[in-house]
Design a protein around this motif. Structure first.
Motif, PDB file in Angstrom:
ATOM      1  N   ILE A   1      33.309  40.890  28.539  1.00  0.00           N
ATOM      2  CA  ILE A   1      32.524  40.221  29.576  1.00  0.00           C
ATOM      3  C   ILE A   1      33.373  39.888  30.800  1.00  0.00           C
ATOM      4  N   THR A   2      34.678  39.671  30.596  1.00  0.00           N
ATOM      5  CA  THR A   2      35.554  39.360  31.729  1.00  0.00           C
ATOM      6  C   THR A   2      35.668  40.546  32.686  1.00  0.00           C
ATOM      7  N   ARG A   3      35.671  41.775  32.124  1.00  0.00           N
ATOM      8  CA  ARG A   3      35.722  42.970  32.974  1.00  0.00           C
ATOM      9  C   ARG A   3      34.454  43.102  33.808  1.00  0.00           C
ATOM     10  N   VAL A   4      33.327  42.841  33.184  1.00  0.00           N
ATOM     11  CA  VAL A   4      32.049  42.958  33.884  1.00  0.00           C
ATOM     12  C   VAL A   4      31.918  41.875  34.948  1.00  0.00           C
ATOM     13  N   ILE A   5      32.333  40.652  34.612  1.00  0.00           N
ATOM     14  CA  ILE A   5      32.298  39.565  35.600  1.00  0.00           C
ATOM     15  C   ILE A   5      33.184  39.912  36.790  1.00  0.00           C
TER      16      ILE A   5
END
Length: 302
Positions: free
Chosen positions: A185-189
């Protein structure tokens, strides 16, 4: 946050202060500055296409040039047949190219989702430029008869529809990345923040400035770094000076050709205005370039 996004934010901050200091920047100054940086960084980032396909022998190099020039000629024929069709193809290819250049590092295994992601991510960027700067787009197009006639064939409301549609699809795709493809999720954020910064710059700055900032800092520079690392990986003695020398011939040739075509347009030897002929030239180069970069990016993920 990537170094390129950091540079983008710093330059955006500097430009916003320039606007506050001078209240406005003339359109002539914007055109000159944008053209200078596109020639300095944008053109070189596509000058090594002929060297980015590995293991080329004489026969494959011949096929490469036939393919490359063939796509250029085909695109020119499309523009000659219909300016509107040429423009639509330009939007389509540019959207996919911008999206793939940004998202290829995700290494999306599902080919359908990857192609759709590339297309709509790039479209969300391109149509953000127009959505926040429609009035300026009309003013710029009205400066020349051919660009005015071209824009008159397009319902400007479609830019707003495409802006909301492409951004909505992109958000859905990001959710799929997290829920179905199990991306962190950190990559997408991080990607969401990336897009937010682009949209913010499109809202704050005129069309030419926000496009140039994106094209130079967030698109061309990362591509140049990838290309430099590619050549250095096979030759540890390869340095920046060698890279510049390698780019120089085709970059200078391209710049001289653009200047020559612009002079022909200015002298009415060619019956197209400089803005329209510039769009056509960028379009015909973008088509084969996007194919080559797509293959090149595949080698980077292996």
């Amino acid at each position: 946050m990537s170094i390129f996004l950091y540079i983008f934010i710093v330059f955006s901050f500097v430009i916003s202060n320039v606007f506050q200091l001078f209240n406005t920047i003339s359109i002539e100054s914007q055109i000159i500055t944008s053209t200078f940086f596109i020639m300095l960084v944008g053109i070189p980032h596509g000058s090594l296409d002929h060297l980015l396909i590995p293991n080329q022998n004489t026969n494959s190099k011949l096929k490469f040039y036939i393919f490359y020039v063939g796509l250029i000629l085909l695109n020119l024929l499309i523009w000659k047949f219909s300016l509107v069709l040429g423009l639509l193809l330009f939007f389509f290819i540019s959207s996919y190219h911008f999206g793939e250049s940004q998202l290829f590092k995700f290494e999306i295994k599902n080919k359908l989702i990857s192609h759709i992601s590339y297309l709509f991510w790039g479209a969300s960027v391109i149509f953000s430029f127009f959505f926040y700067n429609l009035e300026e787009l009309v003013i710029l197009s009205n400066s020349y008869e051919d660009t005015r006639n071209l824009l008159s064939n397009i319902n400007l409301n479609i830019f707003s529809y495409l802006y909301f549609f492409s951004n909505a699809i992109t958000i859905v795709l990001f959710l799929i990345f997290v829920t179905k493809l199990n991306f962190k999720i950190t990559r997408v954020i991080s990607e969401v923040f990336f897009l937010f910064v682009i949209h913010l710059s499109s809202f704050l700055f005129p069309l030419l400035i926000c496009f140039t900032l994106f094209f130079i800092i967030l698109h061309s520079l990362p591509s140049l770094v990838n290309q430099y690392n590619y050549f250095r990986a096979s030759n540890l003695n390869f340095v920046i000076k060698d890279f510049i020398v390698l780019m120089a011939p085709y970059s200078l040739l391209s710049i001289l050709f653009i200047l020559f075509i612009s002079f022909c347009s200015y002298s009415n030897v060619i019956n197209y205005s400089i803005p329209l002929i510039s769009i056509i030239l960028i379009s015909v180069i973008t088509l084969p370039h996007s194919f080559i970069i797509s293959k090149f990016n595949e080698t980077l993920t292996k």
